[in-house]
Write a protein that holds these residues in place. Structure first.
Motif, PDB file in Angstrom:
ATOM      1  N   UNK A 113      43.873  23.021   3.642  1.00  0.00           N
ATOM      2  CA  UNK A 113      43.800  21.725   4.318  1.00  0.00           C
ATOM      3  C   UNK A 113      42.402  21.468   4.882  1.00  0.00           C
ATOM      4  N   UNK A 114      41.741  22.516   5.353  1.00  0.00           N
ATOM      5  CA  UNK A 114      40.367  22.353   5.849  1.00  0.00           C
ATOM      6  C   UNK A 114      39.448  21.880   4.740  1.00  0.00           C
ATOM      7  N   UNK A 115      39.629  22.424   3.525  1.00  0.00           N
ATOM      8  CA  UNK A 115      38.793  21.997   2.394  1.00  0.00           C
ATOM      9  C   UNK A 115      39.010  20.523   2.079  1.00  0.00           C
ATOM     10  N   UNK A 116      40.213  20.046   2.324  1.00  0.00           N
ATOM     11  CA  UNK A 116      40.525  18.640   2.040  1.00  0.00           C
ATOM     12  C   UNK A 116      39.963  17.708   3.101  1.00  0.00           C
ATOM     13  N   UNK A 117      39.905  18.168   4.366  1.00  0.00           N
ATOM     14  CA  UNK A 117      39.637  17.253   5.469  1.00  0.00           C
ATOM     15  C   UNK A 117      38.347  17.510   6.243  1.00  0.00           C
ATOM     16  N   UNK A 118      37.711  18.617   6.017  1.00  0.00           N
ATOM     17  CA  UNK A 118      36.560  18.989   6.860  1.00  0.00           C
ATOM     18  C   UNK A 118      35.450  17.948   6.799  1.00  0.00           C
ATOM     19  N   UNK A 119      34.881  17.674   7.957  1.00  0.00           N
ATOM     20  CA  UNK A 119      33.732  16.782   8.052  1.00  0.00           C
ATOM     21  C   UNK A 119      32.445  17.610   7.907  1.00  0.00           C
ATOM     22  N   UNK A 120      31.328  16.916   7.807  1.00  0.00           N
ATOM     23  CA  UNK A 120      30.037  17.610   7.753  1.00  0.00           C
ATOM     24  C   UNK A 120      29.821  18.436   9.023  1.00  0.00           C
ATOM     25  N   UNK A 149      35.602  31.947  14.193  1.00  0.00           N
ATOM     26  CA  UNK A 149      35.538  31.311  12.876  1.00  0.00           C
ATOM     27  C   UNK A 149      36.899  30.737  12.510  1.00  0.00           C
ATOM     28  N   UNK A 150      37.957  31.493  12.768  1.00  0.00           N
ATOM     29  CA  UNK A 150      39.299  31.031  12.382  1.00  0.00           C
ATOM     30  C   UNK A 150      39.766  29.872  13.258  1.00  0.00           C
ATOM     31  N   UNK A 151      39.354  29.856  14.512  1.00  0.00           N
ATOM     32  CA  UNK A 151      39.636  28.683  15.339  1.00  0.00           C
ATOM     33  C   UNK A 151      38.894  27.462  14.793  1.00  0.00           C
ATOM     34  N   UNK A 152      37.657  27.670  14.380  1.00  0.00           N
ATOM     35  CA  UNK A 152      36.860  26.576  13.825  1.00  0.00           C
ATOM     36  C   UNK A 152      37.476  26.073  12.520  1.00  0.00           C
ATOM     37  N   UNK A 153      37.955  26.996  11.702  1.00  0.00           N
ATOM     38  CA  UNK A 153      38.597  26.622  10.434  1.00  0.00           C
ATOM     39  C   UNK A 153      39.857  25.802  10.707  1.00  0.00           C
ATOM     40  N   UNK A 154      40.667  26.241  11.684  1.00  0.00           N
ATOM     41  CA  UNK A 154      41.879  25.497  12.022  1.00  0.00           C
ATOM     42  C   UNK A 154      41.532  24.117  12.555  1.00  0.00           C
ATOM     43  N   UNK A 155      40.474  24.039  13.352  1.00  0.00           N
ATOM     44  CA  UNK A 155      40.055  22.749  13.899  1.00  0.00           C
ATOM     45  C   UNK A 155      39.625  21.804  12.766  1.00  0.00           C
ATOM     46  N   UNK A 156      39.088  22.356  11.704  1.00  0.00           N
ATOM     47  CA  UNK A 156      38.624  21.538  10.580  1.00  0.00           C
ATOM     48  C   UNK A 156      39.767  20.882   9.818  1.00  0.00           C
ATOM     49  N   UNK A 157      40.992  21.347  10.010  1.00  0.00           N
ATOM     50  CA  UNK A 157      42.134  20.710   9.349  1.00  0.00           C
ATOM     51  C   UNK A 157      42.437  19.351   9.959  1.00  0.00           C
ATOM     52  N   UNK A 158      41.988  19.129  11.200  1.00  0.00           N
ATOM     53  CA  UNK A 158      42.324  17.898  11.891  1.00  0.00           C
ATOM     54  C   UNK A 158      43.743  17.901  12.426  1.00  0.00           C
ATOM     55  N   UNK A 159      44.422  19.036  12.288  1.00  0.00           N
ATOM     56  CA  UNK A 159      45.806  19.167  12.746  1.00  0.00           C
ATOM     57  C   UNK A 159      45.815  20.094  13.958  1.00  0.00           C
ATOM     58  N   UNK A 160      46.102  19.531  15.113  1.00  0.00           N
ATOM     59  CA  UNK A 160      46.023  20.312  16.353  1.00  0.00           C
ATOM     60  C   UNK A 160      47.101  21.389  16.438  1.00  0.00           C
ATOM     61  N   UNK A 161      48.204  21.179  15.723  1.00  0.00           N
ATOM     62  CA  UNK A 161      49.257  22.195  15.725  1.00  0.00           C
ATOM     63  C   UNK A 161      48.760  23.470  15.056  1.00  0.00           C
TER      64      UNK A 161
END
Length: 236
Positions: A113-120, A149-161
């Protein structure tokens, strides 16, 4: 100045002993704990210390307190949440196998999901965190940077859950991290394991991101399981 340190240490020890007594069934589900005065005396502490310990047990979902009734043991297997994980892992290292299983499954979904939604900005933050892992001065610094790093990756999904789920899993793992430090003793190797994840997300390649996360999870888990000597488990 010494009193707060002593009190905190006593609360830690009391909370741990009460938690173990509840999880072991010495205070059964549904049972009322002994009156505060009696319980405090049995552990050789004052009631203020006991109340601090009760607050922690309530936050973990192990007990509930009602004015005029007392403190009752909750059915934590039915009503408890993942907030119990740190306590459970600290007393029984077997819980780590189940955390690893969830970590693999959730982690691959987060990577995809991060690959789909991550911003610059997300991509820059991931690359910065890989650099922080590489720059870690010791295994603990590397390990903590890896967790970020894993928190940052999760944040990149745009899904707070997903971010909260990641925090929960890290909460179960980080208290015993010193016994699982093997993958992080070589900072460059640790960064190299994360680099493909960051770059797959940067490329927006969902399949590659999923595979990179899976490879990372499998590789680090194998190293953690191969750790000799120290094993996480019940606190002394």
């Amino acid at each position: 100045m010494d009193d707060p340190i002593t009190r905190d240490t006593t609360v830690d020890a009391l909370e741990r002993r009460l938690r173990d007594a509840i999880i072991d069934g010495r205070h059964p589900v549904g049972a009322l704990l002994p009156p505060e005065r009696e319980l405090a005396a049995s552990y050789g502490v004052n009631r203020t210390t006991l109340k601090h310990a009760f607050v922690r047990l309530m936050q973990a979902g192990l007990v509930e307190t009602r004015h005029g009734v007392g403190t009752r043991v909750r059915d934590f297997w039915r009503l408890g949440t993942a907030e119990l994980l740190p306590s459970l892992v600290l007393r029984d290292g077997a819980w780590l196998a189940e955390i690893f299983e969830v970590r693999r499954q959730v982690g691959t979904l987060i990577g995809e999901l991060a690959a789909r939604r991550a911003t610059a900005r997300d991509v820059a933050a991931l690359r910065q965190q890989v650099a922080a892992v590489r720059a870690g001065g010791d295994a603990d610094q590397v390990q903590l940077a890896d967790a970020e790093f894993h928190r940052t990756l999760a944040r990149a999904t745009g899904n707070r859950v997903y971010l909260l789920m990641t925090n929960t899993l890290l909460g179960g793992y980080l208290p015993v991290r010193q016994a699982l430090a093997r993958p992080f003793q070589d900072a460059a190797a640790a960064a190299d394991r994360l680099h493909p994840v960051a770059e797959a997300v940067a490329a927006g390649d969902e399949v590659a991101a999923r595979r990179a996360v899976e490879a990372y999870m499998t590789g680090t888990e194998a190293l953690m399981r191969a750790t000799d000597g120290q094993r996480p488990g019940r606190e002394s």
